[in-house]
Design an enzyme around this catalytic site. Structure first.
Site, PDB file in Angstrom:
ATOM      1  N   LYS A  13       4.658  -6.559  -0.067  1.00 41.01           N
ATOM      2  CA  LYS A  13       4.065  -7.168  -1.271  1.00 41.01           C
ATOM      3  C   LYS A  13       4.958  -7.008  -2.488  1.00 41.01           C
ATOM      4  O   LYS A  13       5.337  -7.982  -3.125  1.00 41.01           O
ATOM      5  CB  LYS A  13       2.711  -6.524  -1.617  1.00 41.01           C
ATOM      6  CG  LYS A  13       1.602  -6.782  -0.664  1.00 41.01           C
ATOM      7  CD  LYS A  13       0.290  -6.211  -1.185  1.00 41.01           C
ATOM      8  CE  LYS A  13       0.336  -4.707  -1.420  1.00 41.01           C
ATOM      9  NZ  LYS A  13       0.518  -3.899  -0.203  1.00 41.01           N
ATOM     10  N   ARG A  88      -8.445  -5.489  -4.326  1.00 44.75           N
ATOM     11  CA  ARG A  88      -8.370  -4.749  -3.065  1.00 44.75           C
ATOM     12  C   ARG A  88      -9.752  -4.394  -2.543  1.00 44.75           C
ATOM     13  O   ARG A  88      -9.859  -3.835  -1.453  1.00 44.75           O
ATOM     14  CB  ARG A  88      -7.604  -3.441  -3.291  1.00 44.75           C
ATOM     15  CG  ARG A  88      -6.109  -3.493  -2.949  1.00 44.75           C
ATOM     16  CD  ARG A  88      -5.487  -2.167  -3.374  1.00 44.75           C
ATOM     17  NE  ARG A  88      -4.359  -1.787  -2.593  1.00 44.75           N
ATOM     18  CZ  ARG A  88      -3.090  -1.866  -3.025  1.00 44.75           C
ATOM     19  NH1 ARG A  88      -2.796  -2.381  -4.195  1.00 44.75           N
ATOM     20  NH2 ARG A  88      -2.106  -1.445  -2.266  1.00 44.75           N
ATOM     21  N   ARG A 127      11.253   4.366   3.236  1.00 44.74           N
ATOM     22  CA  ARG A 127      11.192   4.431   1.770  1.00 44.74           C
ATOM     23  C   ARG A 127      10.991   5.879   1.312  1.00 44.74           C
ATOM     24  O   ARG A 127      11.530   6.289   0.281  1.00 44.74           O
ATOM     25  CB  ARG A 127      10.054   3.541   1.244  1.00 44.74           C
ATOM     26  CG  ARG A 127       9.975   3.562  -0.283  1.00 44.74           C
ATOM     27  CD  ARG A 127       9.036   2.521  -0.834  1.00 44.74           C
ATOM     28  NE  ARG A 127       7.647   2.816  -0.526  1.00 44.74           N
ATOM     29  CZ  ARG A 127       6.641   2.002  -0.788  1.00 44.74           C
ATOM     30  NH1 ARG A 127       6.857   0.824  -1.356  1.00 44.74           N
ATOM     31  NH2 ARG A 127       5.407   2.346  -0.494  1.00 44.74           N
ATOM     32  N   ARG A 133       8.428   8.804  -2.505  1.00 43.07           N
ATOM     33  CA  ARG A 133       7.115   8.537  -3.114  1.00 43.07           C
ATOM     34  C   ARG A 133       6.062   9.465  -2.518  1.00 43.07           C
ATOM     35  O   ARG A 133       6.006   9.647  -1.297  1.00 43.07           O
ATOM     36  CB  ARG A 133       6.737   7.073  -2.860  1.00 43.07           C
ATOM     37  CG  ARG A 133       6.352   6.358  -4.130  1.00 43.07           C
ATOM     38  CD  ARG A 133       6.194   4.892  -3.902  1.00 43.07           C
ATOM     39  NE  ARG A 133       4.863   4.562  -3.380  1.00 43.07           N
ATOM     40  CZ  ARG A 133       4.408   3.326  -3.278  1.00 43.07           C
ATOM     41  NH1 ARG A 133       5.184   2.313  -3.648  1.00 43.07           N
ATOM     42  NH2 ARG A 133       3.212   3.097  -2.807  1.00 43.07           N
ATOM     43  N   ARG A 144      -3.826   5.224   4.188  1.00 40.98           N
ATOM     44  CA  ARG A 144      -3.745   3.964   3.424  1.00 40.98           C
ATOM     45  C   ARG A 144      -4.004   2.762   4.331  1.00 40.98           C
ATOM     46  O   ARG A 144      -4.639   1.799   3.924  1.00 40.98           O
ATOM     47  CB  ARG A 144      -2.368   3.844   2.756  1.00 40.98           C
ATOM     48  CG  ARG A 144      -2.233   4.755   1.524  1.00 40.98           C
ATOM     49  CD  ARG A 144      -0.791   5.052   1.177  1.00 40.98           C
ATOM     50  NE  ARG A 144      -0.016   3.876   0.834  1.00 40.98           N
ATOM     51  CZ  ARG A 144       1.318   3.827   0.887  1.00 40.98           C
ATOM     52  NH1 ARG A 144       2.004   4.889   1.268  1.00 40.98           N
ATOM     53  NH2 ARG A 144       1.948   2.742   0.547  1.00 40.98           N
TER      54      ARG A 144
END
Ligand code: B4P
Length: 187
Positions: A13, A88, A127, A133, A144
């Site tokens: 996204k 969401r 990532r 992160r 998630r």
């Protein structure tokens, strides 16, 4: 063009939204990025959002909706926008409708980027190595994904019913996915 971009964590996204918004010359509004900027700056909103994000849970609708209403009232959205990661939840869908009725600007298209679970987990773990992160640990990534399936996946039925949903395959290179997205949006 007023566009919503959906998809499971890691589908691409944020990656695609940046390119598509630039191509269409509309602002890219990512609720995840706004939250991370507030976490980084240590604002009251950031302190609140961090409690949920670090666990892979959604930030409460009341907080998120107010933030988006405020952002969509800015003058740069007059000729369109690309909303990345909002709505969401079904409650956010209702709130977005109310905001857009108030502005007199209905949504044009909702794009869902699809990708298989093992691929998105691999991307997010990669990532994690590159960016560190806090919500990219394997345990939080799996949570998630569950939250997405429970709370966000049902939104596609709503937008399909409204005739706004487009599904784009998010597998393959970033460039291939961008080409598919731009072609789907111009169809
Ligand atoms: P987001 O920032 O939206 O995070 P995300 O779902 O992981 O997607 P992101 O856009 O960052 O990653 P992308 O798929 O592009 O949300 C973070 C958190 O904020 C949420 O969990 C929630 O707590 C909170 N939040 C946000 N919006 C909310 C809302 N509306 N309500 C409540 N809470 C909210 O990319 C992932 C990785 O894949 C990148 O490293 C990228 O480089 C790579 N990648 C992308 N495309 C690729 C490709 N084609 N091939 C290989 N790698 C690719």
């Amino acid at each position: 063009m007023r566009i919503v971009l959906m998809g499971p964590p890691g589908a691409g996204k944020g990656t695609q939204a940046a390119v598509v918004a630039k191509e269409l010359n509309i602002p890219h509004i990512s609720t995840g990025e706004i939250f991370r900027a507030n976490v980084g700056a240590g604002t009251e909103l950031g302190v609140e959002a961090k409690k949920y994000m670090d666990k892979g849970e959604y930030v409460p609708d009341s907080v998120t909706n107010a933030m988006v209403a405020d952002r969509l009232a800015q003058p740069d959205t007059e000729n369109g926008f690309l909303l990345d990661g909002y709505p969401r939840t079904l409650e956010q869908v209702g709130e977005l409708d109310v905001i857009l009725v108030g502005l007199g600007t209905p949504l044009d298209k909702v794009v869902e980027i699809t990708a298989n679970t093992e691929e998105v987990i691999a991307r997010l773990l990669n990532r994690a190595k590159l960016e560190g992160r806090a919500d990219d640990t394997e345990e939080v990534i799996r949570r998630r994904m569950e939250v997405y399936a429970e709370q966000t996946e049902p939104l596609t039925a709503v937008y399909r019913e409204e005739g706004k949903l487009i599904q784009v395959d998010g597998m393959g290179s970033v460039e291939d996915v961008t080409a598919r997205l731009l072609s789907a949006l111009s169809a």
